[in-house]
Enzyme design. Structure first.
Site, PDB file in Angstrom:
ATOM      1  N   SER A  61      32.999   4.084  20.385  1.00 28.74           N
ATOM      2  CA  SER A  61      31.902   4.005  20.727  1.00 28.74           C
ATOM      3  C   SER A  61      30.711   3.449  20.259  1.00 28.74           C
ATOM      4  CB  SER A  61      31.631   5.176  21.855  1.00 28.74           C
ATOM      5  OG  SER A  61      31.053   6.167  21.207  1.00 28.74           O
ATOM      6  N   TYR A  62      30.738   3.658  18.832  1.00 32.58           N
ATOM      7  CA  TYR A  62      29.574   3.277  18.056  1.00 32.58           C
ATOM      8  C   TYR A  62      29.507   1.894  18.063  1.00 32.58           C
ATOM      9  CZ  TYR A  62      29.596   8.329  16.251  1.00 32.58           C
ATOM     10  OH  TYR A  62      29.580   9.575  16.046  1.00 32.58           O
ATOM     11  N   SER A  63      28.288   1.338  18.271  1.00 31.46           N
ATOM     12  CA  SER A  63      28.060  -0.200  18.469  1.00 31.46           C
ATOM     13  C   SER A  63      29.255  -0.875  18.928  1.00 31.46           C
ATOM     14  CB  SER A  63      27.587  -0.570  17.094  1.00 31.46           C
ATOM     15  OG  SER A  63      26.418  -0.055  16.944  1.00 31.46           O
TER      16      SER A  63
END
Length: 351
Positions: A61-63
């Site tokens: 989900s990071y970036s």
């Protein structure tokens, strides 16, 4: 760099790992964390490896997956030297099955992370949050299959409550499936709630604590204090600190204790705050973030010294807050049979 066993497993990890939430800046939220590209990420990986901090923590989900992709490029050609920790469960697309810990989503999420990271296995794969809509048995059986297929080495969780983690462990034990060996959790001098139930559970069940945001989103970095607001352009200025707001005087008391000990030891405020975390029971690794080389080098220095017992006690006293029920009641009435995970000054309310 010191290495510790992760929970009850035979897997050893460095006490400091580099988080990759600053890689990419692919969304407005993560741009406030950082926008490190492949070249900058590669340099940060170089510095971390030189220091022995070879664990790199990410999440799909990071970036929107860009952080994993950049990490994969930064470690290309040296996979055997690094340990990869990443996570799934948060939403990754608009569809009804693009979220959660269902078998459908986890298998697809694992395959996608492997592609982005440019590897055929993940050392530690963690459920980013508890999915109450999916049976625990379904989640754990999917993890069993991924471990058996060689795509995941160890499994962990993140941001679980006590009953959620204990139910997962008991279910894994009942079926002979892989146990969560790690719980990635929010813990710092400013956020000690982890000690009330999750730390005793971690010690009892041999689950290693992987600490995220050990500086509470920058509030314990030394840049913020009485009459010193968050610097313009910082993540803290843009997004605020991690977790709920705390009384300003409580924050200032902690920062001032950190500053005093930093002066005594010749260390930075952030190094002292991180070193305190590394001394806590159950903690295996603290995940540090860095926008640039100077910040990373400073944070890595947290593993090079040891606070004295007296200094730890001063930080404990400055950061202690009264626990909620039933923990204050256990400490006030039956502490001889319910000892806390760490000694704490008496701050329990009147019975």
């Amino acid at each position: 760099m010191e290495y510790r066993y992760l929970g009850g497993s035979g897997f050893q990890v460095p006490v400091l790992g580099l988080g990759t939430a600053t890689f990419g800046g692919g969304t407005a939220f993560f741009r406030a964390w950082g926008e490190t590209g492949v070249e900058g990420a590669t340099r940060l990986v170089d510095i971390a490896l030189e220091a022995g901090a070879n664990l790199f923590d990410s999440a799909d989900s990071y970036s929107d997956g860009l952080a994993e992709e950049i990490l994969g490029k930064a470690i290309a050609g040296r996979r055997e030297r690094v340990l990869i920790s990443t996570k799934a469960t948060f939403r990754t697309g608009p569809g009804p099955n693009d979220v959660g810990s269902s078998r459908h989503h986890l298998i697809a999420a694992c395959e996608a992370s492997l592609r982005r990271l440019g590897t055929d296995y993940i050392d530690l794969w963690q459920m980013h949050a508890f999915d109450a809509r999916t049976p625990v048995e379904e989640t754990l059986r999917a993890l069993q299959d991924l471990v058996q297929a060689g795509k995941v080495r160890y499994v962990g969780c993140s941001n679980f409550s006590g009953w959620q983690l204990m139910k997962s462990l008991a279910t894994a034990d009942r079926h002979g499936w892989p146990r969560y060996v790690a719980h990635q959790a929010y813990y710092s001098l400013l956020a000690r709630e982890y000690e009330w139930e999750l730390m005793p559970l971690a010690l009892d069940q041999k689950v290693g604590t992987v600490v995220w945001s050990p500086l509470s989103g920058g509030r314990l970095s030394g840049k913020i204090g009485r009459d010193r607001p968050a610097p313009a352009g910082s993540r803290t200025a843009a997004l605020g600190g991690m977790g709920p707001e705390v009384p300003a005087e409580h924050l200032y008391a902690i920062v001032e204790a950190l500053e005093a000990i930093a002066a005594e030891t010749g260390r930075s405020v952030s190094q002292v705050a991180l070193n305190w975390v590394l001394r806590r029971p159950s903690v295996a690794v603290a995940v540090i973030g860095a926008r640039d080389e100077a910040q990373l080098r400073d944070n890595l220095g947290a593993a090079d010294f040891a606070l004295s017992d007296e200094q730890v006690a001063r930080l404990d006293a400055a950061s202690t807050r009264a626990p909620i029920y039933p923990y204050w009641h256990q400490r006030a009435t039956f502490v001889e049979r319910n000892p806390p995970a760490v000694p704490m000054p008496s701050v329990v309310p009147e019975r």
